[in-house]
Design an enzyme around this catalytic site. Sequence first.
Site, PDB file in Angstrom:
ATOM      1  N   ASN A   1      19.785  36.381  38.715  1.00 51.07           N
ATOM      2  CA  ASN A   1      18.399  35.955  38.475  1.00 51.07           C
ATOM      3  C   ASN A   1      18.268  34.445  38.611  1.00 51.07           C
ATOM      4  O   ASN A   1      17.284  33.954  39.176  1.00 51.07           O
ATOM      5  CB  ASN A   1      17.922  36.404  37.087  1.00 51.07           C
TER       6      ASN A   1
ATOM      7  N   LEU B   1      21.542  33.706  20.691  1.00 52.11           N
ATOM      8  CA  LEU B   1      20.222  33.531  20.091  1.00 52.11           C
ATOM      9  C   LEU B   1      19.836  32.056  20.213  1.00 52.11           C
ATOM     10  O   LEU B   1      20.659  31.169  19.976  1.00 52.11           O
ATOM     11  CB  LEU B   1      20.273  33.953  18.620  1.00 52.11           C
ATOM     12  N   ILE B   2      18.595  31.801  20.599  1.00 51.74           N
ATOM     13  CA  ILE B   2      18.135  30.416  20.730  1.00 51.74           C
ATOM     14  C   ILE B   2      17.917  29.839  19.320  1.00 51.74           C
ATOM     15  O   ILE B   2      17.182  30.430  18.523  1.00 51.74           O
ATOM     16  CB  ILE B   2      16.813  30.371  21.527  1.00 51.74           C
TER      17      ILE B   2
ATOM     18  N   HIS C   1      13.902  40.931  30.090  1.00 51.84           N
ATOM     19  CA  HIS C   1      14.660  42.024  29.472  1.00 51.84           C
ATOM     20  C   HIS C   1      14.645  43.213  30.423  1.00 51.84           C
ATOM     21  O   HIS C   1      13.589  43.551  30.966  1.00 51.84           O
ATOM     22  CB  HIS C   1      14.018  42.397  28.128  1.00 51.84           C
TER      23      HIS C   1
ATOM     24  N   ASP D   1      13.898  39.646  21.487  1.00 50.42           N
ATOM     25  CA  ASP D   1      13.011  40.534  22.247  1.00 50.42           C
ATOM     26  C   ASP D   1      11.674  40.831  21.556  1.00 50.42           C
ATOM     27  O   ASP D   1      11.082  41.902  21.763  1.00 50.42           O
ATOM     28  CB  ASP D   1      13.721  41.876  22.548  1.00 50.42           C
TER      29      ASP D   1
END
Length: 191
Positions: free
Chosen positions: A14, A89-90, A106, A147
């Site tokens: 991506n 995780l940000i 996602h 998400d």
Amino acid sequence: MISLAILASGNGSNAEAIMNFFEQNPSQGSVALVIASNEQAYVLERAKNHGVKSLCISKKMMNSEPDLLRATLADAKIDVVVLAGYMLLIPRDVVAMFPNKIINIHPALLPKFGGKGMYGGNVHNAVIANKETESGITIHFVNEQYDKGDVIFQAKCEVLEDDDADTLAAKIHTLEHKFYPQIINQVIAQL
Ligand code: GRF
């Protein structure tokens, strides 16, 4: 001109599609930085091939220096953060610094098949085990929960009876590469 950072943990197909897109459509944004969460991630090689600055910030590095990711993005004057297969995780301070300016993709139709542990083959196996007849991609903003941020865009594909996790992943990747760069470009056009 919007400066983009791509955060990724693995292969980076991506990231490749996004770098290609902004090389060919440079009017609104450009990829200024690629950050990988591990040294082995092939995405680092891809960034090098595109002449994009890249570096690794691992979980261990973030644990010992909690401000590192935020400070790196600030120093590089990044406007928008794009997650492309990023497994960490940000941190809250980074989410707070980029309200509605962190975008994730996602590989399923959220809110189904999302949340902790739902990544890669796990997602596609769960979709198949649940006998879903369709799956797809969800492009969404990132908040503090996995998400759960607002959905920007979804696209669907069929799940056939003889699909396995690999054939479904291939269909999903095709959708991702087609739509993710365009949707990022639409989001940044509105900033
Ligand atoms: C993609 O399927 C994306 O939806 C998910 O991780 C995968 C990354 O693939 N978040 P790649 O590294 O871009 O090939």
